[in-house]
Write an enzyme that holds these catalytic residues in place. Structure first.
Site, PDB file in Angstrom:
ATOM      1  N   CYS A 336      13.112 -22.292  31.566  1.00 37.55           N
ATOM      2  CA  CYS A 336      13.776 -21.492  30.536  1.00 37.55           C
ATOM      3  C   CYS A 336      13.714 -19.877  30.963  1.00 37.55           C
ATOM      4  O   CYS A 336      14.092 -19.654  32.146  1.00 37.55           O
ATOM      5  CB  CYS A 336      13.391 -21.456  28.895  1.00 37.55           C
ATOM      6  SG  CYS A 336      14.672 -20.757  27.987  1.00 37.55           S
ATOM      7  N   HIS A 449      13.498 -27.706  27.845  1.00 35.59           N
ATOM      8  CA  HIS A 449      12.110 -27.742  26.969  1.00 35.59           C
ATOM      9  C   HIS A 449      11.824 -29.227  26.700  1.00 35.59           C
ATOM     10  O   HIS A 449      12.684 -30.114  26.355  1.00 35.59           O
ATOM     11  CB  HIS A 449      12.184 -27.192  25.818  1.00 35.59           C
ATOM     12  CG  HIS A 449      12.295 -25.472  26.042  1.00 35.59           C
ATOM     13  ND1 HIS A 449      11.317 -24.468  26.420  1.00 35.59           N
ATOM     14  CD2 HIS A 449      13.312 -24.596  25.955  1.00 35.59           C
ATOM     15  CE1 HIS A 449      11.660 -23.410  26.525  1.00 35.59           C
ATOM     16  NE2 HIS A 449      12.783 -23.393  26.056  1.00 35.59           N
TER      17      HIS A 449
END
Length: 514
Positions: A336, A449
């Site tokens: 991310c 994630h």
């Protein structure tokens, strides 16, 4: 007063006394006994968040609690989520969607407008479930914040909820914490506290017994349980405080060394919990350049503020260390915000998260990130299509995970892409390509994630690192979260006075008149 399903509330003498785990265990226990049960926390402050099946964002702790209860995560369980962006500013997520960003003092003024949202979410859950187990935040004795309370005693009063007050004996002073908390409550609030819990106990119980009798006599509130310190419980934490605890020194003998950079605004650090459970992995969180050493894998994790944490990375000297390690061939993974940092440039022309128009990245991956005002929040089904370096042998494997990010990182010339082909985003068909991988395959970036929650991919990555190092690797067993919740519930069943607790939550056992 709210009407509907029964309620029980867990409050604490401070943050990190174990409220979240107690709620998770009670949710599991009630579910085992045949009740339809749901967790609830009015307001959460955490950058560990999760995305529901419909693309809404909520605190990770309430997701774990819903898993324990055997129900799907629902934003009603966490109607207000604060995601810190700086020391005095947070993004406020309301019913799963970003609403605004505010400084701390401004948020206190806004709380009155959020109370109807909180009350409505709790009332709605009570209509759908037999029991709602409510978690407070911090301590109800924070008297400077009482006027704007929307998460502790105001919730208890609204729901006429019996409160169990938990204290952490492992940090010391538990009797003073319990007594002092009760002393600082208003008389009508104290009347809602029906039991005390001593949490995280280890030692000789006989030495504790005199204190249990004395605290009950002095406060008029019985101790309804002494919960032992549960070692190696593999349930996600929401609070970055856990990263400050020293790691097990025995892990230094592990075959593989993984260093996660503890960014000031680190987000979703539970991505790496599966690594900490691997017997052949030493997982370290580092904050200084001299702590890096020569790990087998460097991880740049998610962050709530990519540009600010990238500046911190440079100021600490860690940026140069990471770039130098990557140039030597050390494996590097960016997740991310960490993925965004690894690129050539991070652009923010609309000033979504900073006053900068653009800043240079670390230049390790040939990608550029553009910040946009709309946050991407998706559950994701994916397939690995790159099968070199760190991902050798992974091609064709499927993974599940989720995305939470403000930036968009399209491919540029020279990008070895894709890393993952997303087959579903929030349930919709997609042929979107995510992430980037270096030509060598040893630097990887992704928005996904939960990558390491996928046992086959995690095992393959770690085996590749071990083979490259020339050491043997013993893979751990797949994580069985259901068994972990059962273990927690079994402990509470053995240690809590459940008869007294059931008496507390009987209809009409607690009344409240404003």
């Amino acid at each position: 007063m709210s009407r509907g399903g029964r309620v029980l509330m867990i409050q604490g003498t401070a943050s990190s006394v174990g409220k979240s785990l107690l709620v998770a265990g009670l949710c599991r226990l009630f579910r085992q006994d045949g009740y339809r049960v749901a967790p609830f926390k009015a307001q959460n402050m955490s950058n560990n968040s999760y995305v529901t099946a419909t693309g809404e964002e909520m605190g990770r702790a309430q997701v774990a609690q819903s898993e324990a209860a055997g129900v799907a995560p629902d934003v009603r369980m966490n109607p207000v989520l604060l995601k810190p962006e700086a020391d005095h500013r947070s993004q406020v997520v309301v019913m799963g969607r970003p609403a605004f960003s505010l400084h701390g003092g401004d948020f206190q003024a806004r709380k009155a407008h959020l109370w109807p949202v909180v009350a409505g979410a709790l009332d709605s859950l009570r209509r759908d479930y037999d029991i709602v187990v409510i978690e407070g935040a911090g301590s109800p004795a924070e008297i400077n914040l009482r006027a704007g309370d929307i998460v502790n005693m105001r919730v208890a009063r609204h729901a006429a909820a019996p409160v169990l007050l938990a204290g952490d004996i492992d940090r010391g002073g538990v009797f003073a914490h319990l007594y002092g908390t009760l002393a600082l409550l208003e008389p009508d609030e104290r009347a809602l506290v029906r039991g005390l819990i001593i949490n995280k106990f280890r030692g000789d119980r006989s030495l504790l017994d005199p204190g249990l009798h004395m605290i009950a006599q002095r406060t008029g509130v019985p101790v309804v349980g002494v919960v032992p310190f549960l070692r190696d419980l593999r349930i996600a934490d929401e609070d970055a405080v856990v990263l400050e605890a020293p790691r097990d020194p025995a892990a230094s003998d592990a075959a593989l060394d993984v260093a996660v950079v503890r960014l000031p605004r680190i987000a979703n650090f539970d991505d790496f919990d599966p690594l900490s459970a691997e017997p052949d992995v030493r997982l370290r969180y580092i904050s200084r350049a001299d702590e890096l050493g020569r790990p087998d894998l460097i991880v740049l994790p998610g962050t709530k503020s990519t540009i600010a944490d990238l500046a911190w990375l440079r100021a600490t000297g860690l940026a140069g260390k990471v770039v130098a390690a990557a140039s030597r061939g050390t494996a590097v993974l960016g997740v991310c915000g960490g993925y965004q940092m690894l690129g050539d440039e991070v652009r923010d022309p609309l000033h979504v998260e900073s006053s900068e128009d653009a800043v240079p990245g670390l230049g390790v991956l040939p990608v550029v990130t553009d910040f946009e005002p709309v946050k991407a929040t998706h559950q994701v089904g994916a397939e690995v299509v790159a099968g070199i370096g760190m991902l050798d042998g992974c091609a064709g494997m499927t993974v599940r995970g989720y995305e939470i990010h403000m930036g968009r990182t399209p491919a540029t010339d020279g990008t070895f892409r894709p890393f993952l082909v997303l087959r579903q985003r929030s349930g919709a068909p997609s042929d979107h390509h995510d992430g980037a991988v270096s030509a060598s395959g040893w630097v990887v970036g992704t928005y996904l994630h939960g990558l390491f929650d996928n046992h086959a991919v995690r095992t393959a990555i770690l085996a590749n690192l071990a083979r490259r190092k020339g050491v043997a690797f013993r893979p751990g067993t797949p994580l069985d979260r259901s068994a972990e919740y059962d273990r927690l519930a079994d402990c509470l069943r053995a240690e809590l006075d459940l008869s007294a607790i059931h008496d507390m939550i009987k209809p009409g056992a607690v009344t409240w008149v404003r």
